[in-house]
Design a protein around this motif. Structure first.
Motif, mmCIF file in Angstrom:
data_model
loop_
_atom_site.group_PDB
_atom_site.id
_atom_site.type_symbol
_atom_site.label_atom_id
_atom_site.label_comp_id
_atom_site.label_asym_id
_atom_site.label_seq_id
_atom_site.Cartn_x
_atom_site.Cartn_y
_atom_site.Cartn_z
ATOM 1 N N GLY A 275 22.446 82.045 -26.180
ATOM 2 C CA GLY A 275 21.576 82.366 -25.052
ATOM 3 C C GLY A 275 21.702 81.442 -23.864
ATOM 4 O O GLY A 275 20.983 81.595 -22.879
ATOM 5 N N SER B 257 21.008 80.051 -18.067
ATOM 6 C CA SER B 257 20.643 81.158 -18.942
ATOM 7 C C SER B 257 21.848 82.064 -19.149
ATOM 8 O O SER B 257 22.596 82.352 -18.219
ATOM 9 N N SER C 141 19.172 84.762 -22.401
ATOM 10 C CA SER C 141 17.824 84.320 -22.798
ATOM 11 C C SER C 141 17.453 83.140 -21.909
ATOM 12 O O SER C 141 18.274 82.654 -21.136
ATOM 13 N N HIS D 26 19.013 89.316 -26.616
ATOM 14 C CA HIS D 26 18.409 88.853 -27.864
ATOM 15 C C HIS D 26 17.099 89.552 -28.164
ATOM 16 O O HIS D 26 16.324 89.069 -28.963
ATOM 17 N N ARG E 157 11.972 88.447 -28.433
ATOM 18 C CA ARG E 157 12.284 87.048 -28.148
ATOM 19 C C ARG E 157 11.879 86.695 -26.727
ATOM 20 O O ARG E 157 11.286 85.665 -26.477
ATOM 21 N N ARG E 158 12.203 87.570 -25.770
ATOM 22 C CA ARG E 158 11.870 87.273 -24.379
ATOM 23 C C ARG E 158 10.362 87.123 -24.207
ATOM 24 O O ARG E 158 9.900 86.203 -23.545
#
Length: 199
Positions: free
Chosen positions: A64, A136, A139, A182, A186-187
């Motif tokens: 990420g 980044s 992610s 991802h 997750r974000r």
């Protein structure tokens, strides 16, 4: 009529808040479950560069993120400097004498484990981006915004994104390869996590 409309509007807003709270809880639970189901590697890793670790045959790529390559040069108000070396040294300081805990998410085409690594509660991937020594790469978008606004690390001067630098210096370094996305959970979970900042 007017009172009824206001009441409906109030309940509608309350309904939206409940849905948002439900999504937040689901994101935290999903993030926790994701950590439980991933293979964990813990060892005395050698820092190869700003986003890679190695212990004998085990090679880890921090997922990420994308850090400058070892040979990459960046600019600052004080002049050019070797930002790839700075990123590597920053990761070394973050790890210190500790054994990172890395949670594997898969492998890239080079056979490296794609992982999110921690020292205690410090997420190394997120901290590298938040401190400005990595960008980044699918992610950690808000950590990059924090670093950019604060002019931390790379953002204090001029630099090519590592991906762009590699494109103009082909053959000098491997790309970050691997999953860019991802997942929504997750974000969302990162929106609610805190990152210790090293300025």
């Amino acid at each position: 009529m007017n009172k009824r409309y206001k009441r409906r509007k109030k309940w509608r807003a309350f309904g939206y808040l409940k849905v948002m709270a439900l999504f937040a809880v689901m994101a935290v639970v999903a993030s926790w479950l994701e950590h439980q189901n991933r293979e964990q590697l813990s060892a005395e890793f050698k820092v190869v560069d700003g986003d890679s670790l190695q212990n004998e045959d085990v090679r880890i790529r921090l997922v990420g993120i994308d850090a400058p390559e070892i040979g990459q040069i960046c600019g600052s108000a004080k002049g050019d400097y070797r930002c790839g070396i700075e990123a590597r040294d920053f990761l070394r300081k973050l790890i210190g004498d500790n054994r990172p805990d890395c949670y594997v998410e898969g492998k890239d085409k080079y056979g490296r484990f794609l992982a999110e690594c921690f020292v205690g509660k410090t997420n190394l991937n997120a901290q590298l981006v938040a401190s400005g020594w990595a960008v980044s790469y699918g992610s950690y978008g808000w950590q990059e915004q924090v670093a950019r606004r604060g002019k931390r690390g790379l953002w204090s001067g001029q630099f090519d994104r590592p991906q762009d630098w590699r494109a103009t210096h082909s053959g000098l370094a491997d790309g970050p390869s691997g999953r860019i996305w991802h997942g929504l959970w997750r974000r969302i979970s990162y929106w609610f996590s805190t990152v210790e900042s090293n300025e």
